[in-house]
Design a protein around this motif. Structure first.
Motif, PDB file in Angstrom:
ATOM      1  N   PHE A  12       0.819  -1.169  -0.094  1.00  0.00           N
ATOM      2  CA  PHE A  12      -0.047  -0.056   0.035  1.00  0.00           C
ATOM      3  C   PHE A  12       0.858   1.222   0.146  1.00  0.00           C
ATOM      4  N   ILE A  13       1.849   1.229   0.728  1.00  0.00           N
ATOM      5  CA  ILE A  13       2.972   2.347   0.630  1.00  0.00           C
ATOM      6  C   ILE A  13       3.351   2.538  -0.885  1.00  0.00           C
ATOM      7  N   ALA A  14       3.759   1.581  -1.251  1.00  0.00           N
ATOM      8  CA  ALA A  14       4.455   1.688  -2.742  1.00  0.00           C
ATOM      9  C   ALA A  14       3.305   2.049  -3.740  1.00  0.00           C
ATOM     10  N   ALA A  15       2.096   1.816  -3.446  1.00  0.00           N
ATOM     11  CA  ALA A  15       1.026   2.246  -4.218  1.00  0.00           C
ATOM     12  C   ALA A  15       0.772   3.666  -4.177  1.00  0.00           C
ATOM     13  N   GLY A  20       1.118   9.138  -6.105  1.00  0.00           N
ATOM     14  CA  GLY A  20       1.480  10.582  -5.985  1.00  0.00           C
ATOM     15  C   GLY A  20       2.428  10.944  -7.023  1.00  0.00           C
ATOM     16  N   ALA A  21       3.345  10.060  -7.533  1.00  0.00           N
ATOM     17  CA  ALA A  21       4.279  10.449  -8.404  1.00  0.00           C
ATOM     18  C   ALA A  21       3.414  10.544  -9.919  1.00  0.00           C
ATOM     19  N   LEU A  22       2.619   9.627 -10.384  1.00  0.00           N
ATOM     20  CA  LEU A  22       1.583   9.855 -11.324  1.00  0.00           C
ATOM     21  C   LEU A  22       0.786  11.080 -11.235  1.00  0.00           C
ATOM     22  N   ASN A  23       0.563  11.524 -10.241  1.00  0.00           N
ATOM     23  CA  ASN A  23      -0.692  12.513 -10.245  1.00  0.00           C
ATOM     24  C   ASN A  23      -0.053  13.807  -9.636  1.00  0.00           C
ATOM     25  N   ALA A  24       1.386  14.279 -10.009  1.00  0.00           N
ATOM     26  CA  ALA A  24       1.949  15.317  -9.436  1.00  0.00           C
ATOM     27  C   ALA A  24       1.538  16.721  -9.704  1.00  0.00           C
ATOM     28  N   ASP A  25       0.663  16.820 -10.751  1.00  0.00           N
ATOM     29  CA  ASP A  25       0.428  18.184 -11.461  1.00  0.00           C
ATOM     30  C   ASP A  25      -0.596  18.822 -10.496  1.00  0.00           C
ATOM     31  N   LEU A  26      -0.336  19.922 -10.280  1.00  0.00           N
ATOM     32  CA  LEU A  26      -1.041  21.000  -9.552  1.00  0.00           C
ATOM     33  C   LEU A  26      -2.594  21.071  -9.832  1.00  0.00           C
ATOM     34  N   VAL A  27      -3.453  21.122  -8.822  1.00  0.00           N
ATOM     35  CA  VAL A  27      -4.928  21.316  -9.315  1.00  0.00           C
ATOM     36  C   VAL A  27      -5.367  22.478  -8.193  1.00  0.00           C
ATOM     37  N   GLY A  28      -6.154  23.554  -8.861  1.00  0.00           N
ATOM     38  CA  GLY A  28      -6.635  24.456  -7.895  1.00  0.00           C
ATOM     39  C   GLY A  28      -7.907  24.067  -7.516  1.00  0.00           C
ATOM     40  N   TYR A  29      -8.202  24.345  -6.281  1.00  0.00           N
ATOM     41  CA  TYR A  29      -9.400  24.092  -5.412  1.00  0.00           C
ATOM     42  C   TYR A  29      -9.866  25.581  -4.743  1.00  0.00           C
ATOM     43  N   ASP A  30     -11.235  25.497  -5.001  1.00  0.00           N
ATOM     44  CA  ASP A  30     -11.870  26.773  -4.429  1.00  0.00           C
ATOM     45  C   ASP A  30     -12.947  26.543  -3.317  1.00  0.00           C
ATOM     46  N   LEU A  31     -12.672  26.582  -2.075  1.00  0.00           N
ATOM     47  CA  LEU A  31     -13.540  26.193  -0.933  1.00  0.00           C
ATOM     48  C   LEU A  31     -14.673  27.225  -0.626  1.00  0.00           C
ATOM     49  N   GLN A  35      -8.782  29.635  -1.383  1.00  0.00           N
ATOM     50  CA  GLN A  35      -8.574  29.072  -2.637  1.00  0.00           C
ATOM     51  C   GLN A  35      -6.893  28.575  -2.585  1.00  0.00           C
ATOM     52  N   PHE A  36      -6.725  27.501  -2.914  1.00  0.00           N
ATOM     53  CA  PHE A  36      -5.498  26.924  -2.951  1.00  0.00           C
ATOM     54  C   PHE A  36      -5.182  25.873  -4.048  1.00  0.00           C
ATOM     55  N   GLU A  37      -4.003  25.812  -4.355  1.00  0.00           N
ATOM     56  CA  GLU A  37      -3.579  24.587  -5.226  1.00  0.00           C
ATOM     57  C   GLU A  37      -2.823  23.497  -4.338  1.00  0.00           C
ATOM     58  N   MET A  38      -2.761  22.212  -4.735  1.00  0.00           N
ATOM     59  CA  MET A  38      -2.280  21.176  -4.453  1.00  0.00           C
ATOM     60  C   MET A  38      -2.100  20.040  -5.383  1.00  0.00           C
ATOM     61  N   PRO A  39      -0.836  19.111  -4.990  1.00  0.00           N
ATOM     62  CA  PRO A  39      -1.099  18.177  -6.231  1.00  0.00           C
ATOM     63  C   PRO A  39      -2.127  17.316  -5.910  1.00  0.00           C
ATOM     64  N   LYS A  40      -2.466  16.576  -7.110  1.00  0.00           N
ATOM     65  CA  LYS A  40      -3.631  15.650  -7.301  1.00  0.00           C
ATOM     66  C   LYS A  40      -3.471  14.513  -5.951  1.00  0.00           C
ATOM     67  N   GLY A  41      -2.112  14.014  -5.839  1.00  0.00           N
ATOM     68  CA  GLY A  41      -1.877  12.756  -5.208  1.00  0.00           C
ATOM     69  C   GLY A  41      -2.118  13.241  -3.701  1.00  0.00           C
ATOM     70  N   ALA A  43      -3.944  15.789  -2.617  1.00  0.00           N
ATOM     71  CA  ALA A  43      -5.481  15.955  -2.468  1.00  0.00           C
ATOM     72  C   ALA A  43      -6.323  14.537  -2.229  1.00  0.00           C
ATOM     73  N   LEU A  44      -5.791  13.607  -2.863  1.00  0.00           N
ATOM     74  CA  LEU A  44      -6.610  12.351  -2.726  1.00  0.00           C
ATOM     75  C   LEU A  44      -5.980  11.664  -1.480  1.00  0.00           C
ATOM     76  N   LEU A  45      -4.873  12.017  -0.836  1.00  0.00           N
ATOM     77  CA  LEU A  45      -4.296  11.168   0.291  1.00  0.00           C
ATOM     78  C   LEU A  45      -5.133  12.241   1.529  1.00  0.00           C
ATOM     79  N   THR A  46      -5.242  13.291   1.310  1.00  0.00           N
ATOM     80  CA  THR A  46      -5.988  14.187   2.234  1.00  0.00           C
ATOM     81  C   THR A  46      -7.440  13.864   2.490  1.00  0.00           C
ATOM     82  N   ALA A  47      -8.272  13.718   1.203  1.00  0.00           N
ATOM     83  CA  ALA A  47      -9.466  13.256   1.421  1.00  0.00           C
ATOM     84  C   ALA A  47      -9.794  11.970   1.965  1.00  0.00           C
ATOM     85  N   LEU A  48      -8.901  10.886   1.834  1.00  0.00           N
ATOM     86  CA  LEU A  48      -8.717   9.732   2.342  1.00  0.00           C
ATOM     87  C   LEU A  48      -8.616   9.874   3.867  1.00  0.00           C
ATOM     88  N   VAL A  49      -7.611  10.543   4.221  1.00  0.00           N
ATOM     89  CA  VAL A  49      -7.560  10.815   5.450  1.00  0.00           C
ATOM     90  C   VAL A  49      -8.762  11.428   6.383  1.00  0.00           C
TER      91      VAL A  49
END
Length: 86
Positions: A12-15, A20-31, A35-41, A43-49
């Motif tokens: 799971f750590i390797a996955a 994270g490496a495959l989704n390194a591009d920044l994505v903008g979020y507006d809550l 407003q902030f930008e963070m890498p997709k990976g 963001a996915l990890l943050t949503a999971l946690v």
């Protein structure tokens, strides 16, 4: 058994690293209020946690509430028995 758990954890750590490496591009979020930008990976990890923590909190509150009600009912039954015996 412990070896199997360690192997699964490492997989799971390797996955996560690959995700994270495959989704390194920044994505903008507006809550709305920020407003902030963070890498997709990230963001996915943050949503999971956040989902894991909120789910755990919900389960804990549900169980603790049920235990509190059961303790109150048990003490009422004990009081009723004591008053009947007296």
């Amino acid at each position: 058994m412990r070896l199997i758990v360690m192997v699964i954890l490492l997989l799971f750590i390797a996955a996560g690293i690959v995700l994270g490496a495959l989704n390194a591009d920044l994505v903008g979020y507006d809550l709305g209020f920020v407003q902030f930008e963070m890498p997709k990976g990230a963001a996915l990890l943050t949503a999971l946690v956040v989902g894991w923590l909120l789910g755990g909190l919900t389960a804990w509150l549900g169980v603790s509430g049920r235990h509190r009600r059961e303790r109150k009912q048990a003490s009422r039954r004990a009081e009723t028995r004591q008053s009947v015996d007296a």
